[in-house]
Design a protein around this motif. Structure first.
Motif, PDB file in Angstrom:
ATOM      1  N   GLU A 180     -48.909  28.078   2.676  1.00  0.00           N
ATOM      2  CA  GLU A 180     -50.312  27.970   2.289  1.00  0.00           C
ATOM      3  C   GLU A 180     -50.418  26.950   1.168  1.00  0.00           C
ATOM      4  OE1 GLU A 180     -51.641  31.922   1.277  1.00  0.00           O
ATOM      5  OE2 GLU A 180     -51.455  32.614   3.347  1.00  0.00           O
ATOM      6  N   ARG A 181     -51.503  26.222   1.139  1.00  0.00           N
ATOM      7  CA  ARG A 181     -51.726  25.197   0.122  1.00  0.00           C
ATOM      8  C   ARG A 181     -51.577  25.802  -1.276  1.00  0.00           C
ATOM      9  NH1 ARG A 181     -51.656  19.842   0.699  1.00  0.00           N
ATOM     10  NH2 ARG A 181     -53.289  19.795   2.277  1.00  0.00           N
ATOM     11  N   GLY A 182     -50.764  25.154  -2.111  1.00  0.00           N
ATOM     12  CA  GLY A 182     -50.545  25.601  -3.476  1.00  0.00           C
ATOM     13  C   GLY A 182     -49.436  26.620  -3.639  1.00  0.00           C
ATOM     14  N   LYS A 183     -48.822  27.048  -2.535  1.00  0.00           N
ATOM     15  CA  LYS A 183     -47.730  28.020  -2.583  1.00  0.00           C
ATOM     16  C   LYS A 183     -46.467  27.393  -1.999  1.00  0.00           C
ATOM     17  CE  LYS A 183     -50.674  32.111  -2.070  1.00  0.00           C
ATOM     18  NZ  LYS A 183     -50.921  33.305  -1.240  1.00  0.00           N
ATOM     19  N   THR A 220     -58.142  29.624   4.384  1.00  0.00           N
ATOM     20  CA  THR A 220     -56.909  29.320   3.662  1.00  0.00           C
ATOM     21  C   THR A 220     -56.200  28.166   4.377  1.00  0.00           C
ATOM     22  OG1 THR A 220     -56.674  31.624   2.959  1.00  0.00           O
ATOM     23  CG2 THR A 220     -54.690  30.252   2.906  1.00  0.00           C
ATOM     24  N   GLU A 221     -56.048  27.056   3.682  1.00  0.00           N
ATOM     25  CA  GLU A 221     -55.373  25.907   4.268  1.00  0.00           C
ATOM     26  C   GLU A 221     -53.878  26.210   4.358  1.00  0.00           C
ATOM     27  OE1 GLU A 221     -55.446  21.075   3.792  1.00  0.00           O
ATOM     28  OE2 GLU A 221     -55.892  22.309   2.045  1.00  0.00           O
ATOM     29  N   HIS A 222     -53.298  25.945   5.518  1.00  0.00           N
ATOM     30  CA  HIS A 222     -51.903  26.300   5.762  1.00  0.00           C
ATOM     31  C   HIS A 222     -51.337  25.478   6.911  1.00  0.00           C
ATOM     32  CE1 HIS A 222     -54.106  28.618   8.771  1.00  0.00           C
ATOM     33  NE2 HIS A 222     -52.968  28.740   9.456  1.00  0.00           N
ATOM     34  N   TRP A 223     -50.040  25.629   7.127  1.00  0.00           N
ATOM     35  CA  TRP A 223     -49.380  25.093   8.321  1.00  0.00           C
ATOM     36  C   TRP A 223     -48.256  26.041   8.698  1.00  0.00           C
ATOM     37  CZ3 TRP A 223     -44.226  23.366   8.341  1.00  0.00           C
ATOM     38  CH2 TRP A 223     -43.640  23.181   7.085  1.00  0.00           C
TER      39      TRP A 223
END
Length: 157
Positions: free
Chosen positions: A93-96, A113-116
């Motif tokens: 997740e973005r920022g983690k 939640t932005e993620h990949w």
């Protein structure tokens, strides 16, 4: 008598199969369709198991990624649940910090939640994704260099 028994067996099997024809069955074991390389690098297959409708506003997809594949950053306007069925993959997740996912892991990614997520460098991954009936919002290309840095970081652990 023998002919009557043959006809009876035929009719019973016909009615049993006719009943089964009323059900809409699919299998997550099917390969699915090869995804075009629009938002990922590598090979991916998608098997759309359940498509949302008026009664059930969720999609359920079985996705398979070949080893060393990448999936771009994205988000959903609804929660996304990812259940790892086979192999191992990455999730971030973005920022983690990125994490390694293994068979049996379940990710609950909250809406917006932005993620990949995708396969690891050495293993294919297969997962079931459950998500709302809204289009995926693709936010940023995940570069091969970034993916390789995640691989190095997670292999070092």
């Amino acid at each position: 008598m023998k002919n009557s028994l043959t006809v009876l067996v035929f009719l019973i099997s016909f009615f049993i199969n006719a009943q089964n024809a009323e059900y809409n069955l699919s299998s997550y074991m099917n390969e699915g369709v090869k995804a075009p390389n629009t938002h990922h690098i590598g090979e991916a297959w998608l098997n759309f198991l359940v498509e949302a409708d008026d009664d059930f506003n969720q999609n359920i997809t079985h996705a398979r990624f070949s080893p060393n594949s990448t999936l771009d950053w994205h988000k959903h306007t609804t929660t996304q649940i990812i259940i790892i069925v086979e192999g191992e993959g990455y999730y971030q997740e973005r920022g983690k910090e990125p994490i390694l996912l293994n068979k049996g892991d379940v990710v609950n990614c909250k809406k917006d939640t932005e993620h990949w997520h995708t396969s690891s460098a050495d293993s294919a991954v297969s997962y079931i994704a459950i998500y709302g009936n809204e289009p995926t919002i693709w936010t940023e290309k995940l570069t091969r260099e970034y993916y390789d840095s995640v691989t190095q970081k997670l292999k070092g652990k």
